[in-house]
Each structure stands twice: as C-alpha cells, then as structure tokens.
Motif scaffolding. Structure first.
Motif, PDB file in Angstrom:
ATOM      1  N   MET A  95       1.662  -7.875  -2.371  1.00 50.87           N
ATOM      2  CA  MET A  95       1.728  -7.187  -3.661  1.00 50.87           C
ATOM      3  C   MET A  95       1.444  -5.702  -3.461  1.00 50.87           C
ATOM      4  O   MET A  95       0.567  -5.325  -2.696  1.00 50.87           O
ATOM      5  CB  MET A  95       0.700  -7.798  -4.619  1.00 50.87           C
ATOM      6  CG  MET A  95       0.709  -7.207  -6.006  1.00 50.87           C
ATOM      7  SD  MET A  95      -0.587  -7.981  -7.046  1.00 50.87           S
ATOM      8  CE  MET A  95       0.229  -9.510  -7.488  1.00 50.87           C
ATOM      9  N   GLU A  96       2.217  -4.865  -4.144  1.00 51.06           N
ATOM     10  CA  GLU A  96       1.987  -3.424  -4.069  1.00 51.06           C
ATOM     11  C   GLU A  96       1.183  -2.986  -5.281  1.00 51.06           C
ATOM     12  O   GLU A  96       1.482  -3.375  -6.412  1.00 51.06           O
ATOM     13  CB  GLU A  96       3.314  -2.673  -3.986  1.00 51.06           C
ATOM     14  CG  GLU A  96       4.023  -2.937  -2.673  1.00 51.06           C
ATOM     15  CD  GLU A  96       5.208  -2.027  -2.426  1.00 51.06           C
ATOM     16  OE1 GLU A  96       5.382  -1.030  -3.144  1.00 51.06           O
ATOM     17  OE2 GLU A  96       5.960  -2.327  -1.489  1.00 51.06           O
ATOM     18  N   LEU A  97       0.154  -2.194  -5.026  1.00 53.99           N
ATOM     19  CA  LEU A  97      -0.730  -1.679  -6.070  1.00 53.99           C
ATOM     20  C   LEU A  97      -0.869  -0.175  -5.888  1.00 53.99           C
ATOM     21  O   LEU A  97      -0.428   0.385  -4.887  1.00 53.99           O
ATOM     22  CB  LEU A  97      -2.116  -2.333  -5.965  1.00 53.99           C
ATOM     23  CG  LEU A  97      -2.181  -3.853  -6.000  1.00 53.99           C
ATOM     24  CD1 LEU A  97      -3.594  -4.324  -5.690  1.00 53.99           C
ATOM     25  CD2 LEU A  97      -1.731  -4.361  -7.368  1.00 53.99           C
ATOM     26  N   GLN A  98      -1.489   0.469  -6.866  1.00 46.32           N
ATOM     27  CA  GLN A  98      -1.779   1.889  -6.750  1.00 46.32           C
ATOM     28  C   GLN A  98      -3.272   2.098  -6.907  1.00 46.32           C
ATOM     29  O   GLN A  98      -3.907   1.458  -7.744  1.00 46.32           O
ATOM     30  CB  GLN A  98      -1.017   2.685  -7.801  1.00 46.32           C
ATOM     31  CG  GLN A  98       0.470   2.686  -7.552  1.00 46.32           C
ATOM     32  CD  GLN A  98       1.199   3.757  -8.338  1.00 46.32           C
ATOM     33  OE1 GLN A  98       0.623   4.467  -9.142  1.00 46.32           O
ATOM     34  NE2 GLN A  98       2.476   3.873  -8.078  1.00 46.32           N
ATOM     35  N   MET A  99      -3.806   2.992  -6.083  1.00 46.07           N
ATOM     36  CA  MET A  99      -5.213   3.345  -6.154  1.00 46.07           C
ATOM     37  C   MET A  99      -5.302   4.855  -6.309  1.00 46.07           C
ATOM     38  O   MET A  99      -4.332   5.567  -6.077  1.00 46.07           O
ATOM     39  CB  MET A  99      -5.948   2.940  -4.875  1.00 46.07           C
ATOM     40  CG  MET A  99      -6.075   1.450  -4.679  1.00 46.07           C
ATOM     41  SD  MET A  99      -7.116   1.057  -3.264  1.00 46.07           S
ATOM     42  CE  MET A  99      -8.733   1.474  -3.908  1.00 46.07           C
ATOM     43  N   SER A 100      -6.473   5.330  -6.668  1.00 43.40           N
ATOM     44  CA  SER A 100      -6.683   6.771  -6.702  1.00 43.40           C
ATOM     45  C   SER A 100      -7.958   7.086  -5.932  1.00 43.40           C
ATOM     46  O   SER A 100      -8.894   6.293  -5.896  1.00 43.40           O
ATOM     47  CB  SER A 100      -6.756   7.283  -8.137  1.00 43.40           C
ATOM     48  OG  SER A 100      -7.793   6.648  -8.838  1.00 43.40           O
TER      49      SER A 100
END
Length: 142
Positions: A95-100
């Motif tokens: 699964m691809e996610l986004q973080m900061s």
C-alpha cells in the motif's frame, strides 16, 4: 544529421523494464517523453544514453543501479506504531501512503511489512536497488 548534445530538448519513446522482463513504465499510447538533456530531469543513465543519438535511432540502455535510482537506503525504512495510524486505515503490504516530516514536506512511502504493533514503511523510490533496461527511440530534437 544532427546528434543529441547536452542542452538539447528531446522527445523520446521508451519502454522501461526490469532485468526479469517486467515492464515498469512505457510511453506507448502517450505523447513522447520530453526533457532537456543534462539538467537532471531524468535519471543519469537515461540522460547520458540519449547523447549522440540521431532522430529515428533506436537503442537499448542497460542502466546500472548507480545511474538509475541508486541503492536502497536502510535509513529510509522505518517502523511506525500502529497506534498512530488512523482507525479507518487498514495497512497492507504494498500500500502506498503519504507522510510528512517536521518541516511539513510530504513524501510517499510504501508499507513493507505489517506486524502486531508496528508497520514497516519504506520511503525508498520503488525502483531503488534495481538495474533498469530501457528500449528508446529518439523521436525529435526540439
């Protein structure tokens, strides 16, 4: 006949694949890829591979890891507590996610493993650590 040199803007069709033959990207059915040679807008091996080509010429580029997306970096693999994941998110491997980061910059990560209390996230480029093969055709020097 004119040959590609550093600073030229070129258009190429390409078919990118891994050593096992799996395709990861291609321009078939799309407009050719346009970029300015020598500016770092494409990976180094691709950039260098078009030098001296003539319009209509085709060739295969075998790009080593160092001239592609580089080796995988262990520093870009992190453990993340499941307790900090939104309740409606059910992470699965791949699964691809986004973080900061603390500066607010957003970056993509992939779920590499799911454990009982932690998930392992990988911020390496998906093609990091892979030698790449590109079949290219120089369509135009703009």
């Amino acid at each position: 006949m004119q040959q590609v040199k550093t600073g030229d803007t070129v258009r190429v069709h390409y078919h990118g694949r891994l050593e096992n033959g799996d395709t990861f990207d291609k321009s078939e059915g799309k407009a050719p890829l346009e970029f300015k040679v020598g500016t770092g807008s494409v990976i180094k091996g691709f950039d260098n591979g078009v030098l001296d080509m003539k319009v209509g010429e085709k060739k295969t580029l075998n790009i080593p890891v160092e001239e592609a997306y580089g080796p995988k970096s262990d520093e870009l693999i992190m453990e993340f507590p499941k307790a900090n994941i939104p309740a409606d998110l059910n992470p699965e491997v791949g699964m691809e996610l986004q973080m900061s980061n603390p500066q607010g910059q957003v970056f993509p990560v992939r779920v590499a493993a799911v454990g009982a209390e932690f998930i392992t996230l990988d911020a390496n480029h998906p093609l990091a650590g892979e030698p790449l093969i590109f079949d290219i055709e120089l369509v135009e020097i703009v």
